[in-house]
Design an enzyme around this catalytic site. Structure first.
Site, mmCIF file in Angstrom:
data_model
loop_
_atom_site.group_PDB
_atom_site.id
_atom_site.type_symbol
_atom_site.label_atom_id
_atom_site.label_comp_id
_atom_site.label_asym_id
_atom_site.label_seq_id
_atom_site.Cartn_x
_atom_site.Cartn_y
_atom_site.Cartn_z
ATOM 1 N N ASP A 134 41.759 -61.226 1.395
ATOM 2 C CA ASP A 134 40.391 -60.906 1.339
ATOM 3 C C ASP A 134 39.803 -59.878 2.114
ATOM 4 O O ASP A 134 38.473 -59.713 2.450
ATOM 5 C CB ASP A 134 39.729 -62.206 1.618
ATOM 6 C CG ASP A 134 39.869 -62.808 2.846
ATOM 7 O OD1 ASP A 134 40.603 -62.092 3.506
ATOM 8 O OD2 ASP A 134 39.447 -63.958 3.317
ATOM 9 N N THR A 143 46.507 -61.995 6.933
ATOM 10 C CA THR A 143 45.818 -62.987 6.075
ATOM 11 C C THR A 143 46.832 -63.452 4.969
ATOM 12 O O THR A 143 47.467 -62.269 4.246
ATOM 13 C CB THR A 143 44.543 -62.254 5.630
ATOM 14 O OG1 THR A 143 43.848 -63.227 4.608
ATOM 15 C CG2 THR A 143 44.739 -61.052 4.906
ATOM 16 N N ARG A 186 39.135 -69.233 0.447
ATOM 17 C CA ARG A 186 37.803 -69.754 0.692
ATOM 18 C C ARG A 186 36.713 -68.867 -0.149
ATOM 19 O O ARG A 186 35.855 -69.329 -0.760
ATOM 20 C CB ARG A 186 37.267 -69.846 1.996
ATOM 21 C CG ARG A 186 37.504 -71.125 2.658
ATOM 22 C CD ARG A 186 37.157 -71.084 4.218
ATOM 23 N NE ARG A 186 38.021 -70.268 4.739
ATOM 24 C CZ ARG A 186 38.079 -69.845 6.002
ATOM 25 N NH1 ARG A 186 37.406 -70.527 6.741
ATOM 26 N NH2 ARG A 186 38.895 -68.967 6.504
ATOM 27 N N GLY A 193 43.479 -67.847 11.420
ATOM 28 C CA GLY A 193 44.297 -68.602 10.769
ATOM 29 C C GLY A 193 45.683 -67.758 11.090
ATOM 30 O O GLY A 193 45.501 -66.523 10.731
ATOM 31 N N ASP A 196 39.656 -61.653 8.409
ATOM 32 C CA ASP A 196 38.286 -60.766 8.564
ATOM 33 C C ASP A 196 37.439 -61.129 9.790
ATOM 34 O O ASP A 196 36.671 -60.358 10.154
ATOM 35 C CB ASP A 196 37.657 -61.053 7.254
ATOM 36 C CG ASP A 196 37.239 -62.357 6.884
ATOM 37 O OD1 ASP A 196 37.714 -63.338 7.251
ATOM 38 O OD2 ASP A 196 36.399 -62.760 6.043
HETATM 39 P P1 ATP Z 1 41.118 -66.701 8.519
HETATM 40 O O1 ATP Z 1 41.148 -65.441 7.428
HETATM 41 O O2 ATP Z 1 42.510 -67.337 8.568
HETATM 42 O O3 ATP Z 1 40.110 -67.710 8.554
HETATM 43 P P2 ATP Z 1 39.987 -65.128 10.465
HETATM 44 O O4 ATP Z 1 40.240 -64.074 11.657
HETATM 45 O O5 ATP Z 1 39.058 -64.826 9.451
HETATM 46 O O6 ATP Z 1 41.348 -65.786 9.767
HETATM 47 P P3 ATP Z 1 37.867 -66.612 12.156
HETATM 48 O O7 ATP Z 1 38.026 -68.246 12.525
HETATM 49 O O8 ATP Z 1 36.800 -66.286 10.899
HETATM 50 O O9 ATP Z 1 39.387 -66.541 11.248
HETATM 51 O O10 ATP Z 1 37.953 -65.569 13.142
HETATM 52 C C1 ATP Z 1 38.826 -65.668 14.292
HETATM 53 C C2 ATP Z 1 38.047 -65.409 15.589
HETATM 54 O O11 ATP Z 1 37.456 -64.122 15.325
HETATM 55 C C3 ATP Z 1 36.877 -66.409 15.755
HETATM 56 O O12 ATP Z 1 37.243 -67.548 16.156
HETATM 57 C C4 ATP Z 1 36.297 -65.651 16.912
HETATM 58 O O13 ATP Z 1 36.587 -65.702 18.006
HETATM 59 C C5 ATP Z 1 36.341 -64.213 16.320
HETATM 60 N N1 ATP Z 1 35.138 -63.632 15.558
HETATM 61 C C6 ATP Z 1 35.052 -64.204 14.231
HETATM 62 N N2 ATP Z 1 33.865 -63.532 13.531
HETATM 63 C C7 ATP Z 1 33.305 -62.816 14.752
HETATM 64 C C8 ATP Z 1 32.003 -61.929 14.726
HETATM 65 N N3 ATP Z 1 31.285 -61.916 13.936
HETATM 66 N N4 ATP Z 1 31.755 -61.487 16.077
HETATM 67 C C9 ATP Z 1 32.626 -61.648 17.002
HETATM 68 N N5 ATP Z 1 33.973 -62.436 16.936
HETATM 69 C C10 ATP Z 1 34.009 -62.848 15.990
#
Ligand code: ATP
Length: 351
Positions: free
Chosen positions: A149, A145, A191, A31, A123
């Protein structure tokens, strides 16, 4: 034990010992959050100053897989400091959840002669960074973020801007709440974390904060609302973190539990994506710039597989392993403050 791709691994070793790294990459993932642009700008400007070429990958991890990258220069960075969102764009890249996808990314990074990577994201994005690190890519993560979190840092890039947006919106809603003696339930992002709900309840002057980390106490919420109504202070603000339930659902629970006790009309406002947008505040521009600078300086010194965090006012490096395996808790001083200010925030959940 993961197998390291040979050519990239040997290049990584060279990177660690050779202080004159040639090329680094930067991307924004997950995000978007206000402050990602100043962070990319700081990464690129610091790298350029140090004589290092810097490439921006578009659409997060997807950009690596698609060879979608551009060299960042002073000219291409112009006008980015005060813009919300991320000019590199962001995405959720499904292929990255697979070993195969990540191996492809490692090969592509080697093809582009990328010696190190800065990943700015939440994360999930940092988990992706950790996995790339295990495959031999020197990676430094920055916490991008609004939810706040992420373990290992007191704040993330975007938290301050999002908090200010929420407070500004609630200030406006309160005008109507006061004029009509209404109760407003405001759903904010978070969330898995009630950080935004808790801290904006303090700074916006809400009566109740409902957060995933604590068990809400419906009888106390209803008593608080009816006592305010009896005392002709019928306006009340409840801030609900989205991780608990949807606003409509919570209103239904209130109505079912309250019956005749509930005198005020309850209206909901779901703030939604307005919280992610907007010009980054001074605080977010500063933290993004500081973190971006340190990411590059430490990469050039051979640091890898760490996240830059802010702790007790100082920037620190935290192992990505730790960042991705530990859960961040709500700050106890803010919980205490909320209670002292008379905000109803529920009770600790026994484990
Ligand atoms: P937000 O906090 O806004 O949701 P975020 O970085 O946590 O942001 P995610 O959709 O959870 O958003 O993760 C972003 C991208 O990071 C995923 O689409 C994927 O490409 C990669 N990613 C997330 N988790 C993993 C994982 N466990 N292993 C490898 N890549 C990951």
């Amino acid at each position: 034990m993961q197998q390291m791709p040979c050519d990239l691994f040997s290049r990584s070793l060279a990177f660690a010992t050779d202080m004159l790294a040639k090329t680094i990459g930067v991307l924004t993932s997950g995000g978007d959050s206000p402050g990602m642009n100043p962070a990319v700008r700081a990464v690129a400007r610091t790298a350029i100053r140090k004589g290092v070429r810097v490439f921006g990958f578009f659409n997060g991890y997807q950009g690596i897989l698609d060879d979608d990258l551009t060299e960042l220069t002073h000219r291409s960075l112009a006008g980015m400091l005060d813009r919300g969102g991320t000019f590199l764009q962001s995405s959720r890249c499904r292929a990255f959840y697979t070993e195969e996808g990540r191996q492809t990314a490692v090969r592509k990074l080697a093809d582009h002669r990328i010696d190190g990577l800065v990943v700015i994201g939440g994360d999930g994005s940092l988990k992706g960074a950790l996995e790339l690190g295990k495959l031999g890519v020197p990676v430094i993560g920055l916490p991008g973020t609004i939810d706040n979190d992420i373990y290992g840092t007191e704040t993330g890039i975007g938290v301050d801007t999002a908090s200010n947006t929420i407070v500004e919106m609630i200030d406006k809603i309160k005008d109507t709440a006061r004029s009509h003696r209404r109760c407003f339930l405001i759903e904010v992002m978070g969330r898995n974390s009630g950080y935004l709900a808790l801290t904006t309840a303090i700074t916006a002057g809400a009566e109740v904060a409902v957060v995933p980390e604590l068990r809400y106490n419906m009888p106390r919420i209803l008593e608080l609302l009816s006592s305010r109504y009896r005392n002709r202070m019928g306006d009340s603000i409840i801030i609900l973190a989205e991780g608990v339930c949807e606003a409509d659902d919570f209103i239904k629970r209130m109505q079912e539990a309250g019956g005749d006790q509930l005198k005020q009309e309850i209206r909901k406002t779901v703030l939604g994506h307005v919280q992610r947008g907007g010009r980054p505040t001074h605080a977010d521009r500063l933290i993004a710039s500081r973190m971006g600078e340190l990411a590059v300086l430490t990469l050039l010194q051979g640091e890898r597989n760490s996240m830059v965090g802010l702790n007790k006012g100082k920037l620190t490096l935290v192992d990505l392993d730790k960042v991705c395996s530990q859960k961040k808790h709500l700050p106890t001083d803010k919980i205490r403050l909320a209670r002292h200010l008379g905000i109803e925030i529920g009770d600790a959940v026994e484990l």
